[in-house]
Design a protein around this motif. Structure first.
Motif, short mmCIF file in Angstrom:
data_model
loop_
_atom_site.label_atom_id
_atom_site.label_comp_id
_atom_site.label_asym_id
_atom_site.label_seq_id
_atom_site.Cartn_x
_atom_site.Cartn_y
_atom_site.Cartn_z
N UNK A 137 -5.97 -2.19 9.93
CA UNK A 137 -4.64 -1.65 9.62
C UNK A 137 -4.74 -0.25 9.04
N UNK A 138 -5.73 -0.06 8.15
CA UNK A 138 -5.88 1.26 7.52
C UNK A 138 -6.29 2.30 8.57
N UNK A 139 -7.26 1.96 9.42
CA UNK A 139 -7.70 2.92 10.46
C UNK A 139 -6.54 3.21 11.40
N UNK A 140 -5.82 2.15 11.84
CA UNK A 140 -4.69 2.33 12.75
C UNK A 140 -3.63 3.22 12.13
N UNK A 141 -3.34 2.98 10.86
CA UNK A 141 -2.31 3.77 10.18
C UNK A 141 -2.71 5.23 10.08
N UNK A 142 -3.97 5.48 9.69
CA UNK A 142 -4.42 6.87 9.53
C UNK A 142 -4.36 7.60 10.88
N UNK A 143 -4.88 6.95 11.92
CA UNK A 143 -4.90 7.59 13.25
C UNK A 143 -3.47 7.84 13.73
N UNK A 144 -2.58 6.83 13.56
CA UNK A 144 -1.18 6.97 13.98
C UNK A 144 -0.47 8.07 13.21
N UNK A 169 11.13 6.36 10.93
CA UNK A 169 11.31 5.11 10.17
C UNK A 169 9.97 4.36 10.08
N UNK A 170 9.20 4.38 11.17
CA UNK A 170 7.88 3.72 11.16
C UNK A 170 7.00 4.33 10.08
N UNK A 171 7.02 5.68 10.06
CA UNK A 171 6.15 6.40 9.12
C UNK A 171 6.50 6.03 7.67
N UNK A 172 7.80 5.99 7.37
CA UNK A 172 8.22 5.71 5.98
C UNK A 172 7.83 4.29 5.58
N UNK A 173 8.19 3.34 6.46
CA UNK A 173 7.91 1.94 6.07
C UNK A 173 6.42 1.62 6.13
N UNK A 174 5.69 2.41 6.93
CA UNK A 174 4.23 2.22 6.98
C UNK A 174 3.60 2.52 5.62
N UNK A 176 5.06 2.21 2.73
CA UNK A 176 5.39 1.09 1.84
C UNK A 176 4.50 -0.11 2.17
N UNK A 177 4.28 -0.30 3.48
CA UNK A 177 3.46 -1.42 3.94
C UNK A 177 2.02 -1.31 3.42
N UNK A 178 1.49 -0.07 3.42
CA UNK A 178 0.12 0.11 2.93
C UNK A 178 0.04 -0.22 1.44
N UNK A 179 1.08 0.16 0.69
CA UNK A 179 1.11 -0.16 -0.75
C UNK A 179 1.20 -1.67 -0.96
N UNK A 180 2.06 -2.31 -0.15
CA UNK A 180 2.20 -3.77 -0.30
C UNK A 180 0.90 -4.47 0.10
N UNK A 181 0.16 -3.86 1.04
CA UNK A 181 -1.14 -4.42 1.43
C UNK A 181 -2.12 -4.36 0.28
N UNK A 203 4.37 -8.87 1.73
CA UNK A 203 3.52 -8.00 2.54
C UNK A 203 3.66 -8.34 4.03
N UNK A 204 3.72 -9.64 4.29
CA UNK A 204 3.89 -10.12 5.67
C UNK A 204 5.19 -9.56 6.28
N UNK A 205 6.28 -9.65 5.52
CA UNK A 205 7.59 -9.20 6.02
C UNK A 205 7.58 -7.67 6.25
N UNK A 206 7.05 -6.92 5.26
CA UNK A 206 7.04 -5.45 5.39
C UNK A 206 6.13 -5.03 6.55
N UNK A 207 4.99 -5.72 6.68
CA UNK A 207 4.06 -5.42 7.78
C UNK A 207 4.71 -5.67 9.13
#
Ligand code: HEM
Length: 268
Positions: A137-144, A169-174, A176-181, A203-207
């Motif tokens: 998830x971290x690698x995918x997020x950074x690359x994206x 919207x993806x970028x913003x919630x991503x 938050x998702x990383x923090x919840x992770x 975390x499941x819901x935000x992800x």
């Protein structure tokens, strides 16, 4: 008879070593798996009878669906990378390449890490699955995110299309998702403030929300000018575009099935 690691050493009579595939806890009881293979005067030798794992129909179906999902992810990823990377170096749309690799390929694989239908993680312990999940998830997020930032630097007008707004919207919630992770990773340490179950469900819901937005943005990327200009006959024929759109929807359904199942079966 003493046990050394995974080998059962028989010290009585002629020393014989038998390889035992089970761990200490799962050593078979004599009643279950012992066979007296010699005369009554010779020592009894324990041999584990290896029984093939029995899979239910649902499990077999889940394995097949995961395989189909990977094939579809591979199809879109390889096609979009080929479409982009065959261009002259200065024209390569790195945004499309990086967002596809990060959000579609790595993120969906990360979502499937815990899934019981995932053949690759069948042998992993829960902790190893968790590590695999957050690394992917971290690698995918950074690359994206790098892909999005590249596009933002190139564009003069920002977030003016359906695709762009969903991407924002993806970028913003991503984030938050990383923090919840991170919160979910330290769920035990935070249990005085937030119940681990609630923490993980959040975390499941935000992800899931992040992945849904990313896949919606992906879906609408097939109507961008870039795709129409560089894809095979996309400007003239709609068929291939529809094929990619339907494939994206199927990937979304197959990747979110596991986390949704977890969410509905976890008692809050
Ligand atoms: C899940 C994957 C993707 C995400 C999250 C995403 C995100 C974004 C964002 C946030 C923007 C707005 C940038 C700005 O206006 O400053 C954007 C623009 C753009 N993206 Fe993507 N993108 C993704 C995949 C793709 C793909 C695969 C393509 C090409 C096939 C593509 C093509 C474009 C184009 C041409 C623009 C500029 C025009 C527009 O805003 O529609 N994107 N993207």
């Amino acid at each position: 008879m003493t046990r050394r690691g995974k080998f059962v050493v028989n010290k009585m009579g002629n020393a014989t070593i038998h390889f035992n595939r089970s761990t200490a806890q799962s050593l078979p009881t004599p009643q279950q798996h012992c066979q007296n293979i010699s005369s009554p005067h010779q020592p009894t030798v324990c041999r584990r009878v290896a029984s093939p794992p029995t899979l239910t129909l649902t499990q077999k179906l889940e394995f097949v669906l995961t395989l189909i999902n990977r094939l579809l992810i591979g199809f879109i990823t390889i096609y979009l990378c080929w479409m982009s990377l065959r261009l002259d170096r200065k024209d390569i749309p790195w945004h499309a390449v990086l967002c596809t690799l990060g959000f579609l390929c790595l993120m969906s694989e990360g979502l499937m890490a815990y899934y019981r239908g995932n053949v690759w993680t069948q042998v992993c312990q829960r902790q190893e699955k968790a590590r695999l999940h957050w690394v992917l998830q971290l690698c995918g997020s950074i690359i994206g995110l790098i892909g999005i930032v590249i596009k933002m630097c190139l564009e003069e007008v920002h977030f003016h299309t359906r695709h762009g707004i969903l991407g924002l919207a993806t970028m913003i919630i991503l984030l938050i998702s990383l923090l919840s992770g991170l919160g979910s990773l330290y769920a035990t340490e935070l249990k005085s403030r937030l119940q681990p179950r609630v923490n993980k469900a959040l975390h499941n819901i935000i992800g899931l929300m992040t992945f849904t937005l990313a896949m919606l943005s992906m879906y609408y990327s097939f109507e961008t000018k870039l795709f129409n200009d560089y894809s095979l006959d996309a400007a003239a024929y709609m068929d291939f575009r529809h094929l990619l759109e339907i494939t994206t929807v199927i990937i979304f359904v197959l990747s979110t099935y596991g986390p949704l199942w977890c969410l509905f079966h976890s008692r809050l």
